[in-house]
Design an enzyme around this catalytic site. Structure first.
Site, PDB file in Angstrom:
ATOM      1  N   ASP A 291      -6.826   6.134  -2.927  1.00  0.00           N
ATOM      2  CA  ASP A 291      -6.304   4.966  -2.224  1.00  0.00           C
ATOM      3  C   ASP A 291      -6.491   5.160  -0.724  1.00  0.00           C
ATOM      4  O   ASP A 291      -6.084   6.180  -0.155  1.00  0.00           O
ATOM      5  CB  ASP A 291      -4.824   4.782  -2.565  1.00  0.00           C
ATOM      6  CG  ASP A 291      -4.296   3.433  -2.101  1.00  0.00           C
ATOM      7  OD1 ASP A 291      -4.992   2.758  -1.313  1.00  0.00           O
ATOM      8  OD2 ASP A 291      -3.186   3.068  -2.514  1.00  0.00           O
TER       9      ASP A 291
ATOM     10  N   HIS B 183      -6.104   0.502  -4.896  1.00  0.00           N
ATOM     11  CA  HIS B 183      -4.886   0.189  -4.146  1.00  0.00           C
ATOM     12  C   HIS B 183      -4.028  -0.887  -4.796  1.00  0.00           C
ATOM     13  O   HIS B 183      -2.828  -0.956  -4.504  1.00  0.00           O
ATOM     14  CB  HIS B 183      -5.250  -0.251  -2.720  1.00  0.00           C
ATOM     15  CG  HIS B 183      -4.059  -0.584  -1.875  1.00  0.00           C
ATOM     16  ND1 HIS B 183      -3.085   0.343  -1.546  1.00  0.00           N
ATOM     17  CD2 HIS B 183      -3.665  -1.750  -1.297  1.00  0.00           C
ATOM     18  CE1 HIS B 183      -2.153  -0.234  -0.805  1.00  0.00           C
ATOM     19  NE2 HIS B 183      -2.480  -1.500  -0.646  1.00  0.00           N
TER      20      HIS B 183
ATOM     21  N   SER C 269       2.593  -0.684  -0.824  1.00  0.00           N
ATOM     22  CA  SER C 269       1.821  -0.832   0.401  1.00  0.00           C
ATOM     23  C   SER C 269       2.748  -1.070   1.590  1.00  0.00           C
ATOM     24  O   SER C 269       3.652  -0.277   1.852  1.00  0.00           O
ATOM     25  CB  SER C 269       0.809  -1.970   0.218  1.00  0.00           C
ATOM     26  OG  SER C 269      -0.133  -1.991   1.251  1.00  0.00           O
TER      27      SER C 269
END
Length: 649
Positions: free
Chosen positions: A446, A560, A385
């Site tokens: 995602d 995610h 991320s």
């Protein structure tokens, strides 16, 4: 959404709750819970020769084989089950908390903050678009490309997909496991890391702060009071309502799905949704103060740790994603600024955070280069991320600032990271780096990789330009209707159907695919159109408008979370190994039958010749193929053993 009115008061919600329209946020950066050409050979043989990702290896050598172990340095599944929901990155509550802080800073700065007139006074005469982005194809999508994107079919998209070999997938799974450890650094046991992963733990950001005797800025009681003012159910309701309202005005950009009807009371909650507006429209002194906080060692946006592979001379740097208030401030400060005084634009908040992490990691980089020598020392940056975006920027900053030679920098591997540059591929070309220097792995649904690279509705683009002058001459927003364009190589990970529904553009079943094309102008345009198609299906607004996306078991968290990437990669590896074994057994059976037929015919001719000549007495069994003898003996033994076992039953 017909008949929706925007009220200036909120029904049933305390006025102390400052919130933000999550439609502009797209859940940025949180951890919330080449085809084979040897057709004649079996896949278990051809995959050992064809290496579409051979550039991942060090000096042309392959890394040590082996699948990822389940009993590694930390039991990830146990950590996921025991982690509190407040600790695993409740992204909606983080956004609300950031909004309240920014709103307070704007009030203390003595201004209402950033209308269009105020911004025009602060911003000097904007640079021309050609100054920051020259005439090039890296940040421009013409009308032909838009038509090509609309006409692209699933078949054409699948033609650009290449399955990743199992051994490369095993390396990605190992990196995803280590990236997962970045969320539980205090629980890392160096002896287990060395035993199971053959990696020696070096240091971490936590140890750095302890060695420097810097006390962590831990205002636990104050944070608890703030959290008491925010009801999670109301927060998710606000986010869904805000996204649904913008979704209803943006149906033209959504390739799939349909809008949902909301009642007037729910839509009125949008009146208090100003967290993102507070960040975008804040005055420059407020933004600079936040940028200075992001660069400080006292409150780092993300934790990280370092480990060494002594066998290959590689030092690994792993950075976690959004797991703190500082990281969410970095996410929301997404206005474009020049990167390292170059004609490339970058996400400001993440860039400011990368400057601080760069200074923290630089001593560890120099120590490794000095101990191994520049020709034998290698650096691998990876993260999940927000951590993946930080890894990329730190990697490029080391090269641009002349701290590390390009030969020592291995490709950056990110998991679920957003695109943060406008003209990133052009920057790689200028630095003499291939596109494969960045390998971005994205889960099929995602939302985070899509956050800044999806098509922004005209209403959203006009609002951003009105609130902040930096967006008015933003090439990617003006030419492509995106905030930041994709760069590097895109790898798409699709988990099993039991975990998440399949993507309509991908083949059925789980798999890890590389989206690539030949290095020609026409195919490069097709590749850019294919990436745009993928990042807009499903569109982030469509994901946010679905109430099932929120919560600890929602789609956003499930698609995610770093542990989801690890589980999906392990499932792909098990599936591929099982399929390869089945194909190998089938190929051996065919080879055995063919060998018997040809060898048996020769044996029969030889027997006939000897019998006719009467020259010697021979046992026919010696003329039979050795494989047939072994299989016959095995079948006899197996038959008698089965009879023996059945006798005792």
């Amino acid at each position: 959404m017909e008949g929706v009115f925007l009220k200036m008061s909120v029904v049933g919600v305390s006025p102390m709750i400052p919130v933000g329209p999550s439609s502009f946020i797209c859940a940025i950066g949180g951890s919330v819970e080449e085809k084979s050409t040897a057709a004649s050979l079996p896949r278990w043989v051809s995959l050992r020769r064809l290496r579409p990702l051979e550039f991942l290896r060090i000096g042309g050598k392959r890394e040590e084989k082996g699948t990822v172990r389940d009993d590694d340095a930390v039991l990830l599944e146990r950590r996921d089950r025991n982690r509190n929901e407040n600790d695993n990155g409740n992204w909606v509550l983080k956004i609300l908390e950031v909004g309240s802080i920014w709103k307070g800073k704007r009030q203390r700065s003595g201004g209402g903050g950033g209308g269009e007139e105020d911004e025009e006074e602060e911003v000097a005469e904007p640079k021309k678009k050609e100054d920051l982005c020259e005439e090039c194809d890296f940040c421009r999508i013409d009308d032909d490309d838009e038509d090509e994107e609309k006409e692209k079919t699933v078949f054409e998209f699948s033609e650009m997909l290449s399955k990743i070999p199992v051994e490369d997938a095993q390396m990605f799974a190992k990196l995803s496991f280590l990236g997962n450890l970045a969320y539980s650094i205090p629980k890392i046991k160096p002896e287990n890391l060395l035993k199971y992963q053959k990696l020696r733990f070096v240091t971490s950001s936590i140890e750095k702060r302890m060695s420097l005797k810097v006390e962590e800025n831990n205002n636990g009681e104050e944070d608890e009071e703030k959290k008491k003012l925010i009801n999670p159910a109301v927060a998710y309701r606000i986010a869904a309502s805000a996204a649904s309202r913008l979704f209803s005005h943006s149906k033209s950009v959504l390739p799939f799905g349909s809008s949902k009807r909301q009642d007037n009371e729910e839509a009125s909650l949008l009146a208090t949704a100003d967290s993102v507006t507070a960040v975008v429209a804040a005055k420059e002194e407020v933004k600079q103060a936040v940028a200075d906080d992001l660069k400080s060692n006292r409150s780092p946006p993300c934790e990280w740790f370092v480990c060494d592979d002594d066998k290959s001379g590689t030092r690994f740097f792993f950075i976690q994603g959004s797991d703190s208030l500082a990281s969410w401030q970095a996410n929301l400060l997404f206005e474009p600024v020049p990167f390292e005084d170059l004609d490339v634009l970058v996400h400001r908040g993440i860039y400011e955070a990368a400057k601080g992490i760069y200074e923290q990691m630089l001593p560890e980089v120099h120590a490794h280069l000095n101990s191994r020598g520049k020709n034998r020392a290698f650096l691998r940056f990876s993260g999940h991320s927000l951590g993946g975006s930080l890894s990329l920027l730190v990697n490029l900053m080391l090269l641009i600032r002349g701290q590390v030679p390009a030969s020592s920098l291995l490709p950056v591997i990110t998991f679920g990271s957003p695109c943060i540059m406008c003209g990133g591929d052009r920057l790689l070309q200028k630095l003499g780096l291939p596109k494969s220097h960045l390998l971005g792995i994205s889960m099929h649904r995602d939302i985070v990789p899509r956050a800044f690279s999806c098509n922004y509705p005209n209403r959203a683009a006009k609002l951003l330009k009105a609130l902040n002058g930096n967006f008015r001459n933003h090439p990617c927003l003006n030419n492509q209707n995106v905030l930041y364009s994709p760069m590097g190589k895109l790898l798409i990970l699709q988990p099993s159907e039991r975990f998440s529904p399949p993507h309509p553009l991908l083949p059925p079943g789980s798999g890890l695919y590389l989206l690539a094309s030949k290095n020609t102008d026409e195919t490069e345009k097709s590749l850019r159109a294919a990436k745009i198609l993928f990042f807009n299906s499903p569109h982030p607004l469509e994901i946010l408008s679905d109430r099932r996306s929120y919560g600890s078991e929602g789609k956003i968290k499930r698609n995610h979370d770093m542990s989801s990437y690890l589980k999906a990669l392990r499932h792909v590896i098990r599936k591929e190994l099982k399929q390869m074994k089945a194909e190998r057994d089938q190929w051996l059976r065919k080879f055995f039958i063919i060998n018997i037929l040809f060898s048996g015919r020769d044996s029969l001719k030889l027997i006939t010749r000897f019998v006719a000549s009467r020259s010697s007495q021979l046992v026919i069994i010696f003329f039979l193929p050795i494989r047939l003898l072994i299989m016959s003996v095995y079948s006899v033994v197996f038959h008698h053993s089965q009879a023996h076992f059945s006798f005792f039953k």
